[in-house]
Design a protein around this motif. Structure first.
Motif, short mmCIF file in Angstrom:
data_model
loop_
_atom_site.label_atom_id
_atom_site.label_comp_id
_atom_site.label_asym_id
_atom_site.label_seq_id
_atom_site.Cartn_x
_atom_site.Cartn_y
_atom_site.Cartn_z
N ILE A 37 21.07 -1.76 -10.36
CA ILE A 37 21.18 -0.49 -9.64
C ILE A 37 21.02 0.68 -10.61
N GLU A 38 21.68 0.57 -11.75
CA GLU A 38 21.57 1.63 -12.76
C GLU A 38 20.12 1.79 -13.22
N GLN A 39 19.43 0.69 -13.47
CA GLN A 39 18.03 0.74 -13.89
C GLN A 39 17.16 1.34 -12.78
N ALA A 40 17.44 0.97 -11.53
CA ALA A 40 16.67 1.51 -10.41
C ALA A 40 16.88 3.02 -10.29
N LEU A 41 18.11 3.47 -10.46
CA LEU A 41 18.39 4.90 -10.41
C LEU A 41 17.68 5.64 -11.53
N GLU A 42 17.68 5.06 -12.73
CA GLU A 42 16.99 5.69 -13.85
C GLU A 42 15.49 5.77 -13.59
N LEU A 43 14.91 4.71 -13.00
CA LEU A 43 13.48 4.71 -12.69
C LEU A 43 13.16 5.76 -11.62
N LEU A 44 13.97 5.82 -10.58
CA LEU A 44 13.76 6.84 -9.54
C LEU A 44 13.85 8.24 -10.14
N GLN A 45 14.84 8.46 -10.98
CA GLN A 45 15.01 9.78 -11.61
C GLN A 45 13.79 10.13 -12.45
N LYS A 46 13.29 9.17 -13.18
CA LYS A 46 12.16 9.39 -14.08
C LYS A 46 10.85 9.60 -13.33
N LYS A 47 10.63 8.85 -12.25
CA LYS A 47 9.33 8.85 -11.57
C LYS A 47 9.26 9.77 -10.35
N LEU A 48 10.40 10.00 -9.67
CA LEU A 48 10.35 10.78 -8.43
C LEU A 48 11.19 12.06 -8.46
N PHE A 49 12.27 12.08 -9.21
CA PHE A 49 13.17 13.23 -9.18
C PHE A 49 13.11 14.06 -10.45
N TYR A 50 11.98 14.07 -11.10
CA TYR A 50 11.84 14.82 -12.36
C TYR A 50 11.72 16.29 -12.12
N ASN B 59 0.84 -1.20 0.00
CA ASN B 59 0.00 0.00 0.00
C ASN B 59 0.87 1.26 0.00
N LYS B 60 0.24 2.39 -0.24
CA LYS B 60 0.98 3.64 -0.37
C LYS B 60 1.65 4.07 0.94
N GLU B 61 1.04 3.75 2.08
CA GLU B 61 1.65 4.11 3.37
C GLU B 61 2.95 3.33 3.58
N THR B 62 2.94 2.06 3.26
CA THR B 62 4.16 1.24 3.38
C THR B 62 5.23 1.74 2.42
N LEU B 63 4.81 2.06 1.19
CA LEU B 63 5.74 2.60 0.20
C LEU B 63 6.35 3.91 0.69
N PHE B 64 5.52 4.76 1.29
CA PHE B 64 6.02 6.03 1.81
C PHE B 64 7.06 5.80 2.91
N LYS B 65 6.79 4.88 3.82
CA LYS B 65 7.75 4.59 4.90
C LYS B 65 9.07 4.07 4.34
N LYS B 66 8.99 3.25 3.30
CA LYS B 66 10.22 2.78 2.66
C LYS B 66 10.96 3.94 2.00
N TRP B 67 10.19 4.87 1.41
CA TRP B 67 10.79 6.06 0.80
C TRP B 67 11.53 6.89 1.84
N VAL B 68 10.91 7.09 3.01
CA VAL B 68 11.55 7.87 4.08
C VAL B 68 12.85 7.18 4.52
N ALA B 69 12.81 5.89 4.71
CA ALA B 69 14.01 5.14 5.11
C ALA B 69 15.08 5.23 4.02
N PHE B 70 14.65 5.11 2.78
CA PHE B 70 15.59 5.20 1.66
C PHE B 70 16.27 6.56 1.62
N THR B 71 15.49 7.64 1.71
CA THR B 71 16.09 8.98 1.63
C THR B 71 17.01 9.25 2.81
#
Length: 142
Positions: free
Chosen positions: A129-142, A2-14
């Motif tokens: 890792i490269e693909q994950a970085l590209e996906l993050l850049q495309k979807k979250l860091f645009y 769910n989005k709440e779990t995803l958000f918590k993972k995002w916070v931990a990741f950042t």
């Protein structure tokens, strides 16, 4: 997931990104500049040329402080100011040759530390890792 779990993972990741970035940069910058000045130079290294207001916005530094730091970096011959040929009121900031040289040395140190962290990763993992970085850049860091 769910989005709440995803958000918590995002916070931990950042939080992890900030910690690792700090570790990779630690003692890599020249002692002749402050941390604020380093962050400005790092931003210029990947985004130049930029306006002083873009630096202020991106670095979360009030414009008077940005102007003061840019003056100090100019005095240290690490940046150059370039007038916009179409709008003489507008100035762009870019690294000078000395600034590029300093940042290339700093980035080489950081890159070496980055590569050391990846020394046990397989070719496939590095590609993931490269693909994950590209996906993050495309979807979250645009």
């Amino acid at each position: 997931m769910n989005k709440e779990t995803l958000f918590k993972k995002w916070v931990a990741f950042t939080a992890s990104v900030h910690q690792v970035t700090h570790e990779l940069r630690q003692h890599a910058k020249s002692d002749s500049i402050t941390s604020v000045q380093y962050h400005i130079l790092e931003y210029l290294m990947v985004s130049q040329p930029v306006t002083p207001s873009e630096i202020s916005d991106c670095q979360h530094i009030p414009m008077p402080n940005t102007s003061r730091e840019l003056k100090k970096l100019t005095e240290k011959n690490l940046i150059e100011r370039v007038n916009d040929p179409e709008d003489r009121r507008k100035q762009y900031i870019r690294l000078s040759k000395e600034g590029e040289s300093m940042m290339n040395k700093t980035f080489a140190t950081i890159e070496s530390r980055f590569e050391k962290r990846l020394q046990h990763a397989s070719k496939e993992e590095i590609e993931e890792i490269e693909q994950a970085l590209e996906l993050l850049q495309k979807k979250l860091f645009y």
